[in-house]
Design a protein around this motif. Sequence first.
Motif, PDB file in Angstrom:
ATOM      1  N   SER A 187      77.204  32.116  54.823  1.00 52.05           N
ATOM      2  CA  SER A 187      78.195  32.855  55.749  1.00 52.05           C
ATOM      3  C   SER A 187      77.720  33.816  56.781  1.00 52.05           C
ATOM      4  CB  SER A 187      79.377  33.359  54.734  1.00 52.05           C
ATOM      5  OG  SER A 187      80.455  34.066  55.496  1.00 52.05           O
ATOM      6  N   SER A 188      78.072  34.868  56.678  1.00 51.24           N
ATOM      7  CA  SER A 188      77.718  35.693  57.728  1.00 51.24           C
ATOM      8  C   SER A 188      76.750  36.957  57.041  1.00 51.24           C
ATOM      9  CB  SER A 188      78.636  36.480  58.793  1.00 51.24           C
ATOM     10  OG  SER A 188      79.351  35.212  59.439  1.00 51.24           O
ATOM     11  N   TYR A 189      76.553  36.716  55.976  1.00 41.72           N
ATOM     12  CA  TYR A 189      75.630  37.809  55.123  1.00 41.72           C
ATOM     13  C   TYR A 189      74.124  38.094  55.445  1.00 41.72           C
ATOM     14  CZ  TYR A 189      79.740  38.184  52.124  1.00 41.72           C
ATOM     15  OH  TYR A 189      81.135  38.111  51.594  1.00 41.72           O
ATOM     16  N   LEU A 190      73.799  38.295  56.945  1.00 39.23           N
ATOM     17  CA  LEU A 190      72.626  38.502  57.268  1.00 39.23           C
ATOM     18  C   LEU A 190      72.374  39.626  58.079  1.00 39.23           C
ATOM     19  CD1 LEU A 190      70.260  36.220  57.862  1.00 39.23           C
ATOM     20  CD2 LEU A 190      70.659  36.898  59.900  1.00 39.23           C
ATOM     21  N   ALA A 191      71.445  40.321  57.913  1.00 39.86           N
ATOM     22  CA  ALA A 191      70.943  41.609  58.741  1.00 39.86           C
ATOM     23  C   ALA A 191      69.510  41.517  59.319  1.00 39.86           C
ATOM     24  CB  ALA A 191      70.994  42.883  57.800  1.00 39.86           C
ATOM     25  N   TRP A 192      69.366  42.253  60.290  1.00 42.10           N
ATOM     26  CA  TRP A 192      67.855  42.151  61.305  1.00 42.10           C
ATOM     27  C   TRP A 192      67.636  43.509  61.097  1.00 42.10           C
ATOM     28  CZ3 TRP A 192      65.519  37.837  62.879  1.00 42.10           C
ATOM     29  CH2 TRP A 192      66.290  36.719  63.021  1.00 42.10           C
ATOM     30  N   TYR A 193      66.247  43.638  60.931  1.00 42.97           N
ATOM     31  CA  TYR A 193      65.523  44.716  60.813  1.00 42.97           C
ATOM     32  C   TYR A 193      64.281  44.952  61.915  1.00 42.97           C
ATOM     33  CZ  TYR A 193      67.882  45.501  56.683  1.00 42.97           C
ATOM     34  OH  TYR A 193      68.985  45.571  55.593  1.00 42.97           O
ATOM     35  N   GLN A 194      64.065  46.086  62.261  1.00 46.73           N
ATOM     36  CA  GLN A 194      62.776  46.457  63.098  1.00 46.73           C
ATOM     37  C   GLN A 194      61.898  47.196  62.199  1.00 46.73           C
ATOM     38  OE1 GLN A 194      62.804  49.366  66.191  1.00 46.73           O
ATOM     39  NE2 GLN A 194      62.527  47.640  67.861  1.00 46.73           N
ATOM     40  N   GLN A 195      60.430  46.896  62.290  1.00 43.02           N
ATOM     41  CA  GLN A 195      59.601  47.883  61.659  1.00 43.02           C
ATOM     42  C   GLN A 195      58.502  48.008  62.344  1.00 43.02           C
ATOM     43  OE1 GLN A 195      57.714  46.347  58.141  1.00 43.02           O
ATOM     44  NE2 GLN A 195      57.742  48.335  57.106  1.00 43.02           N
ATOM     45  N   LYS A 196      57.942  49.186  62.656  1.00 44.70           N
ATOM     46  CA  LYS A 196      56.835  49.647  63.607  1.00 44.70           C
ATOM     47  C   LYS A 196      55.781  50.028  62.593  1.00 44.70           C
ATOM     48  CE  LYS A 196      59.360  50.647  67.469  1.00 44.70           C
ATOM     49  NZ  LYS A 196      59.552  51.637  68.618  1.00 44.70           N
ATOM     50  N   PRO A 197      54.457  49.899  62.799  1.00 45.51           N
ATOM     51  CA  PRO A 197      53.244  50.219  61.798  1.00 45.51           C
ATOM     52  C   PRO A 197      53.467  51.640  61.072  1.00 45.51           C
ATOM     53  CG  PRO A 197      52.526  49.035  63.694  1.00 45.51           C
ATOM     54  CD  PRO A 197      53.923  49.332  63.946  1.00 45.51           C
ATOM     55  N   GLY A 198      53.341  51.576  59.725  1.00 48.63           N
ATOM     56  CA  GLY A 198      53.453  52.742  59.181  1.00 48.63           C
ATOM     57  C   GLY A 198      54.692  53.509  59.008  1.00 48.63           C
ATOM     58  N   LYS A 199      55.931  52.903  59.378  1.00 48.09           N
ATOM     59  CA  LYS A 199      57.204  53.287  59.247  1.00 48.09           C
ATOM     60  C   LYS A 199      58.030  52.416  58.467  1.00 48.09           C
ATOM     61  CE  LYS A 199      56.620  56.602  62.421  1.00 48.09           C
ATOM     62  NZ  LYS A 199      56.732  57.818  61.797  1.00 48.09           N
ATOM     63  N   ALA A 200      59.169  52.846  57.879  1.00 50.91           N
ATOM     64  CA  ALA A 200      60.280  52.272  57.049  1.00 50.91           C
ATOM     65  C   ALA A 200      60.949  51.209  57.990  1.00 50.91           C
ATOM     66  CB  ALA A 200      61.128  53.166  56.539  1.00 50.91           C
ATOM     67  N   PRO A 201      61.436  50.279  57.652  1.00 45.86           N
ATOM     68  CA  PRO A 201      62.397  49.311  58.445  1.00 45.86           C
ATOM     69  C   PRO A 201      63.423  49.927  59.019  1.00 45.86           C
ATOM     70  CG  PRO A 201      61.752  48.032  56.503  1.00 45.86           C
ATOM     71  CD  PRO A 201      61.379  49.596  56.208  1.00 45.86           C
ATOM     72  N   ARG A 202      64.104  49.758  60.314  1.00 46.54           N
ATOM     73  CA  ARG A 202      65.192  50.277  60.738  1.00 46.54           C
ATOM     74  C   ARG A 202      66.323  49.275  60.989  1.00 46.54           C
ATOM     75  NH1 ARG A 202      65.570  51.222  67.329  1.00 46.54           N
ATOM     76  NH2 ARG A 202      67.607  52.339  67.337  1.00 46.54           N
TER      77      ARG A 202
END
Lengths: 117, 107
Positions: free
Chosen positions: B30-45
Amino acid sequence: EVQLVESGGGLIQPGGSLRLSCAVSGIIVSSNYMNWVRQAPGKGLEWVSVLYAGGSTFYADSVKGRFTISRDNSKNTLYLQMNSLRAEDTAIYYCARDLGQGEFDCWGQGTLVTVSS
Amino acid sequence: DIQLTQSPSFLSASVGDRVTITCRASQGISSYLAWYQQKPGKAPRLLIYAASTLQSGVPSRFSGSGSGTEFTLTISSLQPEDFATYYCQQLNSYSYTFGQGTKLEIK
């Protein structure tokens, strides 16, 4: 402001046990869906476990039967008890709040678990 | 278990470019999808949830689309701070899965 602070990581021998904690402020742990997600060194993200507000728990197949997620409402803290640890469990472990449909909007800074002899 | 496959795994682009990352699910979600950004040494956003809803505070140059088995994340005009690794993630039957990641590098 929501803050999640993990602790409890460290170096542990294969077969050993470790308990991770995630101290939460700004939200009530027992009213939220709370997760553990891990990331092996240089690798991608892997979901580990979820504890729903109602108390139901679910686990990734890779940790089922070895890891247990729980919470202490009086301390507003999430836990991950990890038993029978293996080298492949080596990772940074993050706790994260789930808004309800799989979207993790708040994350801690992570705690590193290294399983090695 | 549902598998998510991102393409490409690596992407080289320049500031100002428009880029698109694709995430394919092994079965309909369905539409149960998320996108994340992760930079080195950091938690995903968290960037996008419910396939196309922009998380509060995320710049409008990020957008998401799709449903069922194919989803896209588009960055309309790359900024220097956008060079990072991006992950898609799905929820189905009390189990979550992440894609393998797409590393976006400066050309």
